[in-house]
Every structure is written in structure tokens, then in C-alpha cells.
Design a protein around this motif. Sequence first.
Motif, short mmCIF file in Angstrom:
data_model
loop_
_atom_site.label_atom_id
_atom_site.label_comp_id
_atom_site.label_asym_id
_atom_site.label_seq_id
_atom_site.Cartn_x
_atom_site.Cartn_y
_atom_site.Cartn_z
N LEU A 682 0.82 -1.21 0.00
CA LEU A 682 0.00 0.00 0.00
C LEU A 682 0.86 1.26 0.00
CD1 LEU A 682 -2.79 -1.19 2.43
CD2 LEU A 682 -3.14 -0.47 0.06
N HIS A 683 1.93 1.27 0.77
CA HIS A 683 2.84 2.41 0.74
C HIS A 683 3.49 2.54 -0.65
CE1 HIS A 683 2.59 3.92 4.77
NE2 HIS A 683 2.81 2.73 5.30
N LEU A 684 3.76 1.41 -1.27
CA LEU A 684 4.32 1.45 -2.62
C LEU A 684 3.34 2.09 -3.59
CD1 LEU A 684 6.38 0.69 -4.80
CD2 LEU A 684 5.36 -1.61 -4.85
N ALA A 685 2.05 1.74 -3.47
CA ALA A 685 1.05 2.35 -4.35
C ALA A 685 1.00 3.86 -4.14
CB ALA A 685 -0.32 1.73 -4.07
N ARG A 686 1.09 4.31 -2.89
CA ARG A 686 1.09 5.75 -2.63
C ARG A 686 2.36 6.40 -3.20
NH1 ARG A 686 -0.97 7.97 2.96
NH2 ARG A 686 -1.36 9.69 1.50
N ALA A 687 3.47 5.68 -3.10
CA ALA A 687 4.72 6.22 -3.65
C ALA A 687 4.62 6.36 -5.17
CB ALA A 687 5.89 5.32 -3.27
N GLU A 688 4.05 5.36 -5.84
CA GLU A 688 3.91 5.42 -7.30
C GLU A 688 3.02 6.58 -7.71
OE1 GLU A 688 2.50 1.47 -7.97
OE2 GLU A 688 4.46 0.72 -8.57
N ALA A 689 1.95 6.81 -6.94
CA ALA A 689 1.08 7.94 -7.24
C ALA A 689 1.82 9.26 -7.03
CB ALA A 689 -0.18 7.89 -6.38
N ALA A 690 2.63 9.32 -5.98
CA ALA A 690 3.38 10.54 -5.70
C ALA A 690 4.43 10.81 -6.78
CB ALA A 690 4.05 10.44 -4.32
#
Length: 819
Positions: A682-690
Motif C-alpha cells: 500500500l505504501h508502494l502504491a502511494r509512492a507510485e502515485a506521488a
Amino acid sequence: MLPLVGRRRELSALVHAAGDAAAGRPRVVLIEGEAGAGKTRLVREWATSSPVHDVLAATVACVDLSDGALPFAPFAGLLRRLARELGHGVIRDLATGAPAELLALLPTACWPVEGARRTDPATSARLVEQLLDLLDQVSMLRPLALCVDDLQWADEASLDAIQHLARSLSNERIVLVLTYRVEALPELTRLRNKLLSGADAQLITLRPFTPAEVAEHVAALLPGPTPPVDVARLHERTAGNPYFVEELVRADGWQTGPAPATLRSLLSERVAAAGAAAAQLLRLLAVASRPCSYPELVATGLFDPQNLDVAIREACDQHLAVDEDGDWRVFRLRHPVLGEILAAECPPTQRRVLHAALARGLAGGTAAELARHWDGAGAVEPALTARVRAATEAAQVAGHAQAWRHWQRALQLWTQTSQGPSLTSLNEVTLRYRAAEAARWCGAPAQAVELLREALNSPLLTCTMGDIDQQAAVLDLLGRCLREAGDGRAATAVAEQCAELLVDAPDAPLTARVLAGLAAAHLVRSHYREAVETARKAIQVGESTGALAETGHAANTLGVGLVMIGDTTAGLAALERAGHIADEHGSLEDRLRAANNLSYAHMNSGRYRAAASAALAGYALAQRHGVAATGGALLATNAATALVWLGEWTEADELARDALGSTTGDPEDNADPIGAGLAAALHLARAEAAVATGDHSAADQHLALAEHAAAELDEPQLFGHLASCRAELALWRGDPVTAMQIVQHGLEALDEAEDYQLALRVAVVGLRAAADDAETTTMRQNGDDQVDQVDQPTSGTRSSPGWPRRSRTRRHFLKRTLT
């Protein structure tokens, strides 16, 4: 002075009464409310801060004297205050010729004449008439507001005089205000009714504060905002009593701490005044922590019906308990904070007696309630039985957190009795197995693993055929928990051990389940061909034994495996079959698994919209069943990842943030309730969006959180995705050399995996990095003045003017390829 809260209508009524009195229409106002309701505060506000038509206000408070109140003390106090306001000479002149009984009530400064008797006067109608005459003369100078506070403590002579005075008013410019506690109504009922029978009388009942009024009161007491949840809890504890609210808020740690000494003293005195039977009832209700019906109270065996009636009446008269429906059927404490105080002060021996009585009286209650009371009574065997039943009932309604707590306590109780097997129909292995299931659904796979390893070490698991089945079931669940804990290698080893255990056993649903678990373990390790082969074996066994749920599980794994090795059509067909089986015959876990695998297969086939739709539908299902943080977290991850690829970056970030909860800050201080693997994803998904939106600071933060969570995991795919995102971030910052190094590490992590699509994605980032590095080198060789701008890392947003032209071009390319 604090602002007056929640009493504007009552204050207006007092102002109107004063206006009537000023116009020669005397009024009598009764103000009733429980202790702490704000009666004194209301009268003080009215007398000192409100426009009361030039009314002269004189207030006196009756005092609780254990050895008996002084006769006519309220009137002596009122005359003393009038003398202070108007001057002693004025009162002396007006009282000239008054009888000795009245003179005895005046301050000495008003009447120092020799021979005046200053003894306690006797009750007489003549005294009241003379007092009324004196007050009438004073009211000719200015309208009078006479307030007697805490009337319940006045002496009998004063009460009779007040009644006579109120009924004698005709056209005097006087308003008489009387306040008293509702718990004193049994003693004041006769006086109250007679006063209210007059046409000039009015009753004001002070109600408790509403939640909004409690919030307003707290805002006046404390600097800065107070969380709404704390205000709501405060209103619940105090039942809106203003004094209780104020005393709790002024205490340290008021949100969760015990009641302050002032409140404990006040309520303890009221409990003592209610009598021994009422005190026993109140303690029982405190320990029960909920309303109790009349039959339940009788069934406790602590009261016979006659004594119970007396106890209820005394407790309700003192406004410590409430007849909830007004029909003498269900009773509760008026203020939850009273329950806290009584339960805390109850001696341990007496508390055990009360718990045992409630366990008997509430025999028809919930298993959770019985478990608490048998536990509190120290009765191990009935407590264990009730805990097992409570855990089972909680799990049936998706109350996994409650079930986990009950199983934990049941395990503790198990060690305290040798009668466990006969009491619960469970053996030690089954007990730990069921507890592990609950821990798993609560997002505690590590604790589930520990429980299952303890079960495997139990001497009950011998080499008989029945015990082999039980051992295989434990190993199967252990493998699933290890996968969810992120230890894919150990999960595969356990799954293989489990399958080996059943190699000579006849085909059975358990065999199909074990093979399906082994196939899933291969899938997590990205060994897709082994996963496909094993899943087909599981389906064959499942179909031959009628094990539909196990067949659906294996079909799920088969579908993903086929998609990952390039047979997309057959893979989606297998997943469609798995979905139908899950909808018709599967458990919640099967349905969530089907939605998750379908979304994953769509994503790896480039069908991002279909992937997002399937994942969001599954996530909604998890939310409805209260498992969004466990069974739904992987679905949220898939949905967020698909949304990133669709270019819907804000939606992706919001979804991942909601699934994570409030997981921000330093990685070392962050604890994710959903497990390390899911938290990392989930943190990875947020990082990709960022990264996609140019918010490099947020990308760094979430990548650090993801890498911290993934540090102890054995999931090649996760490390491949992390490498791709980290390298992409380095490229946006104009650092192709670092990007190439990250890509190299990512490809090494994927070396033993069969995830060629992910490896290709990572390699493409590496090729872009190599191209950028080559272009930068060429520009330097040609002396291009754009080199410094390209090489300088930047953390701007999409519109940042610091982005070099090449970066803006790449951003446009990314948007085009994602959509």
C-alpha cells in the motif's frame, strides 16, 4: 466567570418573572434539577448579569447541618443581604415597631436596641405576616428578587414560612425563587405541589446537557480544540451533568482517567444516603455495566422481591438509578461515571460475589456477558465454556477482534483447569487452531503462526490416521499465515511438508485443500508453472471428492498462474469458474480470494479498468464484513495500483491511504495493523502515485515506509516493484546512474522468479536510465549548458518551472502510456 451554557430559555423565564414582579405581579419560581445541574449557576447569572428591571436580588443558600438546621435561617440570611444592599439604617427604620420575633432575625447592626430578644423565634403566622409586611415595604423602594438556594436543607419552620409567604403574595413587587435537588422531592413533594397550585407559580426543570452543549462547555474550560470522540465519551460518562463535566475536565487525564476525588466524594455521599439496600443494587448495576430487568435482578439471588422494591425506590428517589421505561421493568444507573466509581471502590471479595450473582441472574444473556461475569467471579470452568461459546458466536458475525480476545482468554483459562476437554468439546490443538484463525482475520499473522507452531508441538498430534488429518489441517493454516506474514519461502516449505504428510492418504477434501495451499505458495514465490501443475492436481482431487470450496481455491490459483505464463484466455476462464464457485458455495475468504486474483490477472493482462473494478468490488465486500484491514487490504492494493496505471493518481492515493489508516511518520515508529507485506504494497502504491504527480517528498516518505515494512519479507515481486518505483523517482530527479544501480538490484531480486512481465518493466526503466545517462554524457562532451539543469535533482510538482524539458517530455510520455 465561564459563559452560561444551555440555559438561555430558563434564564429568559427568570427575566420575565422579574419583569412581572416589577409591575406589581408577584411570582414564585421553582427551579429543580439533580445535584450539579447548574441551579445555583443559573440564579447567579440571572441576579448579576441579566437585565432584571432594576430588581434588588438577595440570595441565600441553605446549609446541610447534620445536627439540625437553624430555624428561619434562610430568612435571616435574606434580611442580612438586604441590609447590606440598602443600608442597615433603612432596614432599621422599616422595622421600627416590629415584634421581637422579627427583630431576632435582623442583623445586630440593624437593631442594637437594648431589650430586643435575640433568641430563636417560634413559628407563628404573626411572624410571617410581619416579615411579609417588611418585605413589602422594601419592595416599594425597589422590586425584590428573593432566592433561596438548596431548599432541601431548610428547616421545617422555614419551609412552613415559605409556603405561607408564597400564598400570601398579592400585589407586592416580589419574585420568590426556590431551588432544590430532585433527589429531595420525596420530602418536598407536598410543599412543591402546594406552591405550584398557585396561579403565580412556575416550574423550571433543568435538563442535562446535550452533546453539543457539553462540547460548548468543554471549549470554555480548555484551551484549543477537543477531539469530538473525547467530547462524546465525556457526555456518555456524565449523562450531561454540567458539574460532572466540569470536574472531570479539570482533572488530569480526564479522557481516560478515573473520576476526581470531588466527584467520588459527592456521589459516594449520595449512595450512602440512599440506604444499604439501594447501595447494594447500585453496586450490582455498576458491575453489570448495562441495564438489568426486574426478573434478572431477582434471579441474582441477592434480593427478595420486597427488599428489591425498596432498593429500587430508594435508588430512583435519590436520582442515582433510572426506571428506563417508566413501567418498573428495566433499571440502569443514571450516570455511567457512578458505575466507574462504585466498581473501582468495590472490594475484590464483594466484586466476585456480585459477578457470580450476575452470571446466575443473566443466564439468558450473551455468551460474552456470561464469560465476563464468570471470569470476574473466579469460576474457571464456566468461564472457559462461556469464552469458547462467545468466541464462536463473535466469529459467526464477523466480530473477529472480539473472537480473538475471547480465544486469548480461553487459552489462559485452559491452563488453569484439567477439565478443559470435557467442558468445551475441544482439544488443545483445536483450541489453538481456532484462536489462530481469529488472529489471522485480525491482521495478526505472526501471532497466528506462533499459536499453530505450539499446536504442532502438542503431544496430541501422534501418528494415528486421525491425528495426521489434524496435523495436516494445522500445517495448511500455518502455510497460509506464513504467506500473509510475508515469509513466502517458509510458507512453501510448510505447504510441501503438509502435502508430503498426505501422500499415502486416500483422496479427501483435506487433500485438495492442502494441494491448493501448496499451489498458492508457489504462486507467491512467482513459480508459476509449479503453481499451475499443483493447482490442476488439487482441482482433480477436489472434483473427485465433491470438495467445491477447495476446487474453487485451486481454480483461483490456476487462473493467475496461467495468465502469468501467457495463457490469458484459459486463465480468465479458470478465474471466472472460481468466482462462480465462491459465490455459490464458498466462504467469505473464497469470495475475497476470487475478486483479488481476478483483479490481479486483469492487471497483468493490461486490463487496468477491469482490474480496478474487480478489486474495488471485492474491497467493498470486505468492508461490509468488517475485514477491510485484513481480507480487504490486498484488494485495496490491487485497486490502487490499477488506478495508478490508469493515471487516476489522486484516487489511487486516497484509496491506499484509507486502507492503511493513519500510518504516517518515521518508519521506526510506524506500526501497521494489516501486516508487513500489505503495508509495504500500500505504501508502494502511494509512492507510485506521488512519483506520477511530481510529489517527490511524499514519494520518498512512502518508499521508506514500504522498504522498512518489506525488510524481513521474502517476496521477489515486491522487491521488483519497489526497485522500479525507486528507479523511476531517481530518473525524475535527473540521476540516471543511481536509477541503473537500483534496477540492477531489482533484477537480481527477480532472478529466481518467473515474473517476466515485472522483470521487463524493471528492465525498461533501466534502459531509459541508460539512455538518459548516455544523452547526459553527450551533452557534457558538447558543452551543452542544459547539462547542469538536467543533472540537478528536483522535487517540484508537475507545474514546477525547475523541470528540464526532457523531464516534462518524459512526464507526458508516462501519462500517455498509462492511459
